[in-house]
Scaffold this active site. Structure first.
Site: not given
Ligand code: DGY
Length: 324
Positions: A239, A268, A286
């Site tokens: 993240r 982001e 992402h």
């Molecule tokens: C998740 O599933 O957490 C991925 O980062 C997609 O948002």
């Protein structure tokens, strides 16, 4: 009268069809961008919502939504949710674990390969028409097979990466996690538990797969980057906010580490401007879980979570316990 459910972002038509069998659905196939206020206002008109990791359901939003009963995140990560606040308000929260594990691990490995072997940088060079002759050191990068990968965060996705590294690429796998894996899981991943300091100092490739929370904010900052080898690569598929992006851009600029591969960013979809100007970083928007079958499985699991909550009182993959 059918229960009103909102789907925050564009989604597969077949998922909408499934939801419409049960609910009065407000979709956003037009991809209208929300402000926090317009999102809270729209959400307040519905009992259920299918959200993505970009749609906040925090205490402030919840205050505007007293009739909300269930939120289903189409993501395994759920740092856009305030789960204690959802529980306190009696709102069922759910996410989409498992269905994306292998696809996300594939991508983590792809990003590692692209970064270590300088694929993006060399592709841009070729497209610019700068390739005039072969050179022994042209875009020579780091070795992947046989090297040491350090995985920070050894949940399902971390273990998927470890299996690929150990069994596919003959890599030495070291990891650090809040809790140590069972002996059986360590053996399956051929992984050795080490301290975070040891991992940072000895890994050739550092892979970040830790969930985001206040405690994991800036897990990698200037001090941690200084511990890494100057030849090391850093990969973040976890993240934004796990890495201090400004400190990373500086470390890349100063060649304090060799390269980075980033799929997630602080704030982001904005990207720190200094990351856009350093050549030794691979940047992707992402997309780690973005294969078509996996995104469909995520959407359908999120839909099932709503259907299951409103028909049986509990989501399939809940994040909290509430009484319906
Ligand atoms: C998740 O599933 O957490 C991925 O980062 C997609 O948002």
């Amino acid at each position: 009268m059918k229960t009103k459910v909102i789907v925050a972002r564009p989604i597969f038509e077949e998922t909408l069809v499934r939801l419409r069998e049960h609910f009065d659905v407000t979709d956003n196939q037009a991809d209208i961008a929300w402000t926090k206020a317009s999102w809270a206002q729209a959400l307040s008109q519905h009992a259920g919502a299918l959200t993505t990791g970009s749609d906040p359901v925090d205490a402030e939003v919840l205050k505007a939504c007293p009739s909300l009963k269930a939120v289903a995140n189409m993501a395994v990560g759920f740092n856009n949710f305030d789960v204690p606040a959802l529980t306190a308000q009696g709102v069922q929260a759910s996410n989409t674990p498992d269905v994306l594990t292998e696809t996300t691990a594939d991508f983590g490995f792809a990003l590692l390969m692209a970064t270590a072997r300088r694929m993006a940088e060399s592709e841009h060079y070729l497209r610019r028409g700068e390739w005039t002759q072969w050179r022994y050191d042209m875009f020579a990068g780091a070795e992947v097979h046989g090297s040491t990968i350090g995985i920070l965060g050894m949940g399902r996705i971390g273990q998927g990466i470890a299996r690929r590294a150990a069994h596919g690429f003959g890599m030495k796998v070291i990891y650090h996690n809040r809790s140590r894996l069972s002996a059986e899981s360590e053996a399956e991943c051929k992984a050795t538990y080490v301290s975070k300091d040891e991992l940072l100092k000895t890994a050739d490739h550092v892979m970040l797969v830790v969930p985001y929370s206040a405690a994991s904010h800036h897990t990698i900052g200037a001090a941690e980057l200084a511990q890494m080898k100057p030849t090391a690569t850093l990969i973040n598929i976890a993240r934004g906010g796990i890495v201090d992006d400004a400190a990373l851009a500086l470390a890349l600029h100063n060649k304090q580490i060799a390269a980075a591969g980033l799929d997630v960013f602080e704030g982001e979809p904005k990207v720190h401007p200094d990351l856009l100007t350093v050549p030794n970083v691979v940047l992707t928007p992402h997309i780690a879980s973005a294969s078509i079958p996996t995104r469909l499985a995520m959407a359908n699991l999120a839909a099932d979570n709503l259907i299951s909550y409103f028909t049986q009182g509990k989501s399939v993959t809940p994040l909290n316990t509430v009484t319906a």
